[in-house]
Each structure stands twice: as structure tokens, then as C-alpha cells.
Design an enzyme around this catalytic site. Structure first.
Site, PDB file in Angstrom:
ATOM      1  N   HIS A   2      22.995  16.911  -2.606  1.00  0.00           N
ATOM      2  CA  HIS A   2      22.235  18.083  -2.187  1.00  0.00           C
ATOM      3  C   HIS A   2      22.110  19.132  -3.296  1.00  0.00           C
ATOM      4  O   HIS A   2      21.276  20.028  -3.206  1.00  0.00           O
ATOM      5  CB  HIS A   2      22.832  18.706  -0.912  1.00  0.00           C
ATOM      6  CG  HIS A   2      24.094  19.464  -1.105  1.00  0.00           C
ATOM      7  ND1 HIS A   2      25.337  18.940  -0.829  1.00  0.00           N
ATOM      8  CD2 HIS A   2      24.324  20.726  -1.529  1.00  0.00           C
ATOM      9  CE1 HIS A   2      26.260  19.852  -1.063  1.00  0.00           C
ATOM     10  NE2 HIS A   2      25.671  20.942  -1.497  1.00  0.00           N
ATOM     11  N   ASP A  39      26.379  11.868   0.087  1.00  0.00           N
ATOM     12  CA  ASP A  39      26.068  13.129  -0.586  1.00  0.00           C
ATOM     13  C   ASP A  39      26.626  13.144  -2.010  1.00  0.00           C
ATOM     14  O   ASP A  39      27.139  14.172  -2.475  1.00  0.00           O
ATOM     15  CB  ASP A  39      26.588  14.329   0.205  1.00  0.00           C
ATOM     16  CG  ASP A  39      25.906  15.628  -0.211  1.00  0.00           C
ATOM     17  OD1 ASP A  39      24.812  15.551  -0.815  1.00  0.00           O
ATOM     18  OD2 ASP A  39      26.454  16.711   0.039  1.00  0.00           O
ATOM     19  N   GLY A  49      27.913  27.322  -4.594  1.00  0.00           N
ATOM     20  CA  GLY A  49      28.065  27.101  -6.029  1.00  0.00           C
ATOM     21  C   GLY A  49      29.198  26.150  -6.351  1.00  0.00           C
ATOM     22  O   GLY A  49      29.254  25.584  -7.440  1.00  0.00           O
ATOM     23  N   ASN A  50      30.126  25.959  -5.396  1.00  0.00           N
ATOM     24  CA  ASN A  50      31.219  25.009  -5.581  1.00  0.00           C
ATOM     25  C   ASN A  50      30.789  23.568  -5.330  1.00  0.00           C
ATOM     26  O   ASN A  50      31.512  22.626  -5.671  1.00  0.00           O
ATOM     27  CB  ASN A  50      32.387  25.320  -4.628  1.00  0.00           C
ATOM     28  CG  ASN A  50      33.380  26.307  -5.209  1.00  0.00           C
ATOM     29  OD1 ASN A  50      33.514  27.423  -4.732  1.00  0.00           O
ATOM     30  ND2 ASN A  50      34.098  25.879  -6.243  1.00  0.00           N
ATOM     31  N   SER A  51      29.637  23.376  -4.703  1.00  0.00           N
ATOM     32  CA  SER A  51      29.167  22.031  -4.390  1.00  0.00           C
ATOM     33  C   SER A  51      29.194  21.134  -5.615  1.00  0.00           C
ATOM     34  O   SER A  51      28.641  21.483  -6.654  1.00  0.00           O
ATOM     35  CB  SER A  51      27.731  22.067  -3.862  1.00  0.00           C
ATOM     36  OG  SER A  51      27.688  22.478  -2.544  1.00  0.00           O
ATOM     37  N   LEU A  92      30.601  -4.142   7.739  1.00  0.00           N
ATOM     38  CA  LEU A  92      31.471  -4.886   8.643  1.00  0.00           C
ATOM     39  C   LEU A  92      30.689  -5.351   9.867  1.00  0.00           C
ATOM     40  O   LEU A  92      31.033  -6.329  10.519  1.00  0.00           O
ATOM     41  CB  LEU A  92      32.651  -4.014   9.065  1.00  0.00           C
ATOM     42  CG  LEU A  92      33.797  -4.662   9.835  1.00  0.00           C
ATOM     43  CD1 LEU A  92      34.434  -5.790   9.021  1.00  0.00           C
ATOM     44  CD2 LEU A  92      34.853  -3.617  10.194  1.00  0.00           C
ATOM     45  N   GLY A  93      29.612  -4.620  10.148  1.00  0.00           N
ATOM     46  CA  GLY A  93      28.728  -5.016  11.240  1.00  0.00           C
ATOM     47  C   GLY A  93      29.224  -4.643  12.621  1.00  0.00           C
ATOM     48  O   GLY A  93      29.007  -5.383  13.581  1.00  0.00           O
ATOM     49  N   VAL A  94      29.911  -3.498  12.727  1.00  0.00           N
ATOM     50  CA  VAL A  94      30.405  -3.063  14.037  1.00  0.00           C
ATOM     51  C   VAL A  94      29.972  -1.634  14.312  1.00  0.00           C
ATOM     52  O   VAL A  94      29.754  -0.844  13.398  1.00  0.00           O
ATOM     53  CB  VAL A  94      31.949  -3.143  14.117  1.00  0.00           C
ATOM     54  CG1 VAL A  94      32.415  -4.569  13.936  1.00  0.00           C
ATOM     55  CG2 VAL A  94      32.609  -2.205  13.110  1.00  0.00           C
TER      56      VAL A  94
END
Length: 492
Positions: A125, A155, A231-233, A288-290
Site C-alpha cells: 500500500h 501487503d 509513515g511507519n508503513s 492446502l485446499g481447505v
């Protein structure tokens, strides 16, 4: 309004309470010899080694490797008119008060240098929608950055600057982090460069999103009380050894500023994502398909009173081509560990599976109505196969753009069932053709484009001479509704 309760108990008070334990029991039960049926054990305080609380070494290491990122989006079009609420963007200042489309949208974030030759990890982002990215190092040198790849599901994004001999942060083991352990958050809040805050690990495996939009998100956050702000992102979460254990991503807030808790993507997830982006150009996401829920929620959903587990990830349904079901796993099974690593929740199971790639085999431990079972499952990719899904390096370099599959929300908004979005442009054929960021590619050479890999396969065939076509004829549209056709000659 949030109530804050502070409770301070000295060691002397604890000693007093233990000494008068019988009196407390008598007061509660009315019996002098009453017992709580709980053994009282005094810990030898002198026998526990105190964790290092001198943060100067860790802070010095992290500051040198954390960068400031400025992103500039020159054109917004109709995209901003339809923006849905994204807590990551809101929490870190990329939403809400964005300027109108006539003005460039400028955002700020952080990143972490992870290789001496200029690879930088940050949040998706932070760079999403950017036409230009400017990276400033701790020594004030400035560089233009290009996007190597992005992964909206976690993200996470990978950038590259042209530099050498850079200071880096070594990866730590986020799975070994313990609740209560000291950590530092390092970044550029409000563009205050190289800011260090401290806190403890408040929880692990935390999921913070709710609702249908969460289905494509992969969340197993490290929760801390280190102060994190806009700003920490994309900045670093480090342990006291100066090792990178997470990428600061979100805060829980009603105002957009820090209100007590922050959340970081564990490096066990983020590190694998950027390794895939660098090597393959796309994330090799194992399946894993669950479909799963916490055990008690699954108990109600499945109306299965035999489910007695309180922790784990309960299987409530399967994907169409599920390697888990083929291995013998059943609805109502509660998965408790993967390759020996304990799983306490569905988000923790997500974290474990996302460490692997399609084709890897994992041992899945589970509880089936009180019976312990172990199954070996060969993980698969989104197509149901075990091969690596990648984009050819030549194709990626020639096109000079980053693409991503349309989200379910975008498909509903645009009224389409397929397509890929151009979400980053550098020097290459896409830019030369006049295609702008935000363009949705629908058809290429009469073939529907559902994933970025579909596009790269077409380009790769042309480059290898195994196609009659000599270029690309692209059909698509911009978010404002205008349709466009572009022709790209690949023989030049």
C-alpha cells in the site's frame, strides 16, 4: 472512548499475598483449610536471565537499513471516486484526505534494505498506484526506485534501487518471538526520519480484518504496543539482537494515529514473498485446499458436537481440487500442527502454509473427534498443479510493468469477470505504447487475460518464436470507462 486500566504490583506485594494465602482462601471459601486445588509455586527470580533491554545496538543496526519512501501518483482518474475503505491505507495516511484527481497524490512510507545491491522490502500500500518512487537513505542519499513485484494478499512489495555496498538488516526468526519479548519499530512516522520506538510483542497470529473483503488477505500479524504512526508503513520491526522479524503494516485506530497497538507482517511470510518476487516475478503460493474456522465456530457451523478442541483450525469445506482432501483429511478435522509447528488458529495455519511452495510436502497433524492423526499433503498452486508459476524474465523486462489480477471487488465494480490491472510502470514496451497505470487489460491477441501469468505466456511464446504473432494487440479499459486498443511490436 477507550478505557485504560493500569495495574502495578510490586514483588513485595506478591510475597505478602503468598504468605497470607491461607487467609485469602478462608475469606473466599469460609474454610480455614480450603484449597484452590492449584499448586502454589514460587519462581526463583534470580534464576531467570533478564532479557537484554539495551536497545542501542539494535537501533543503530536498524536505522542504517531503514529508508524513507516518497510515492507520487500523478493521475487518479475515476479510481479515487470509487475507493473503498482500506484500513491499511487509512491507518497510514494513504486514504481519506487524498487530493482530487487534478493534483498529484503524494504519500510517504518506509522500507528496509535487505541486500547490499539495493533490494528493499516495503508494504504494497506504500507503492500501490505510484508513478514515481523516491527512496532516501539514512545518509540522505536519494535514489529513484522501481517496483520488482507486489503481493496485495500479504501487503508486501519488493523495490530496487541502483546502489551498492548498502547496510542491510539480517532476517531473524519471527516464529521464535515470544509474547512479552521486547521489539523496536523503526521507520519515518510523519516523515520524522529514522525514528525508533519500543514495545513488547502483545500477541502473535493476529487477524484484524473482517468481512468478505478479507478472503484474499493473508493475515497472521505480530501485534505489538510499539508506537507506530503514518509513515511507519513498510518499516522494520526488529528484536533486541538487531534482526528483522517483521514489516510494520497497520495500526488499530479510530483516528488514523497510534492508539495502543500496531501490527507487523512476520518475516517468515514477508521474506518468502520477496524471495519469490525476486526469483519468479510472482509469489509461489502453496494451497492446502481447505476452508477453515476456529474450532468453536466450526462446531456451530457444522452442527458437530464431537468437535471438542479449543485451539487450531477446523476444516469446514474444501476447494474444488484439494490436496488436503485427497490426502485423507475430512470435514470437522481440527488441524493442530504443520511440520511440527503448533497451529492455534486459522490465521496461524495460513502463516505456516505460506512458508512453502507448490510441490512441497508437509505433515499435517490434526484431531478427529478426539483421535490424533497425521497426514502428508503435497501442496499445490492455484491451478491445482505442483509446478512453479512464473513469468519469464525476458518478458517482464521487455514489458517494463507490474500487473495484478483484478480483485473480486474490482470485478463487481467494473462489471467484468476477468482482467489484469497495470499497477506499476517503468521503462519498457508498456510505457512506449502509451499505456498508463490503472489500465485494465482484458484481451491480448484474442485471448482472455485472467492473471498476469496469462500475459507473460503470450509474450514468452512470441519471444521464443513459437507463435505466429509478432506483437501484442491489447484491448482493455481505464477505470473511468474509456476503452482503448494498443498495439505493441515485439520484434524491435
Amino acid at each position: 472512548m477507550v478505557a485504560v486500566i493500569s495495574c502495578i504490583t510490586s514483588i513485595g506485594a506478591v510475597t505478602y499475598m503468598v504468605k497470607h494465602n491461607k487467609g485469602i482462601q478462608a475469606a473466599i471459601t469460609g474454610k480455614e483449610d480450603a484449597s484452590f486445588n492449584q499448586p502454589v509455586t514460587l519462581t526463583g527470580y534470580a534464576s531467570i536471565a533478564a532479557e537484554n533491554t539495551d536497545f542501542t545496538y539494535a537501533a543503530e543496526q536498524a536505522i542504517q537499513a531503514v529508508v524513507h519512501i516518497k510515492s507520487v501518483a500523478k493521475s487518479q482518474g475515476a479510481k479515487d471516486e470509487r475507493r473503498s475503505f482500506d484500513p491499511f491505507e487509512y491507518f497510514f495516511g494513504f486514504g481519506g484526505s487524498a487530493p482530487r484527481q487534478q493534483q498529484p497524490r503524494v504519500g510517504f512510507g518506509s522500507g528496509v534494505i535487505i541486500s547490499t545491491d539495493g533490494y528493499i522490502i516495503t508494504n504494497n500500500h506504500v507503492v500501490e498506484g505510484a508513478d514515481e518512487l523516491e527512496v532516501t537513505l539514512n545518509d540522505n542519499r536519494e535514489f529513484r526506485a522501481k517496483i520488482i513485484g507486489t503481493d496485495p494478499s500479504t501487503d508486501i512489495a519488493l523495490l530496487k534501487i541502483e546502489a551498492s555496498d548498502l547496510r542491510t538488516l539480517p532476517f531473524g526468526d519471527s516464529e521464535q518471538l515470544k509474547v512479552g519479548e521486547w521489539v523496536l519499530a523503526v521507520g519515518n512516522p510523519f516523515s520524522f526520519k529514522s525514528t525508533v520506538t519500543s514495545g513488547i510483542v502483545s500477541a502473535k497470529g493476529r487477524s484484524i480484518m473482517t468481512g468478505e473483503s478479507n478472503r484474499n488477505k493473508i493475515e497472521s500479524f505480530i501485534q505489538t504496543d510499539a508506537a507506530v504512526n503514518p509513515g511507519n508503513s513498510g518499516g522494520a520491526l526488529v528484536n533486541t539482537k538487531g534482526e528483522l522479524v517483521g514489516i510494520n503494516t497497520a495500526i488499530y485506530s479510530e483516528t488514523g494515529n497510534f492508539a495502543g497497538y500496531s501490527f507487523a507482517v512476520p518475516i517468515s511470510i514477508a521474506g518468502k514473498v520477496v524471495a519469490d518476487l525476486k526469483q519468479y516475478g510472482t509469489v509461489q503460493r502453496a494451497q492446502l485446499g481447505v476452508m477453515m474456522l476456529p474450532p468453536q465456530a466450526a462446531k456451530s457451523e457444522l452442527k458437530d458436537d464431537k468437535i471438542t478442541m479449543l485451539e487450531g483450525a477446523c476444516v469446514v469445506d474444501f476447494a474444488e481440487r484439494s490436496p488436503a482432501r485427497e490426502a485423507g483429511i475430512e470435514t470437522g478435522d481440527v488441524i493442530t500442527a504443520v511440520n511440527g509447528v503448533k497451529v492455534k488458529s486459522p490465521s496461524a495455519l495460513q502463516e505456516q502454509i505460506n512458508k512453502y511452495r507448490p510441490g512441497d510436502r508437509v505433515k499435517v497433524e490434526l484431531d478427529r473427534h478426539g483421535t490424533k492423526k497425521v497426514y502428508t499433503v503435497e501442496l499445490r498452486n492455484v491451478r491445482g498443479g505442483t509446478e512453479v508459476i512464473g513469468k519469464p524474465d525476458d518478458s517482464a523486462e521487455m514489458l517494463g510493468a507490474a500487473f495484478r489480477e483484478l480483485t473480486a471487488e474490482q470485478k463487481r465494480a467494473y462489471g467484468v469477470s476477468y482482467g489484469v490491472e497495470v499497477n506499476g510502470i517503468s521503462k519498457g514496451k508498456i510505457q512506449d505504447a502509451g499505456i498508463r497505470k490503472g489500465f485494465v487489460i482484458m484481451i491480448v491477441n484474442d485471448e482472455k487475460i485472467t492473471t498476469p501469468d496469462d500475459l507473460y505466456k503470450i509474450v514468452d511464446k512470441i519471444l521464443k518464436g513459437s507463435s505466429e504473432e509478432q506483437g501484442l494487440f491489447i484491448k482493455g479499459f481505464y477505470p473511468n470507462g474509456s476503452t482503448r486498443h494498443y498495439a505493441i511490436d515485439l520484434t524491435e
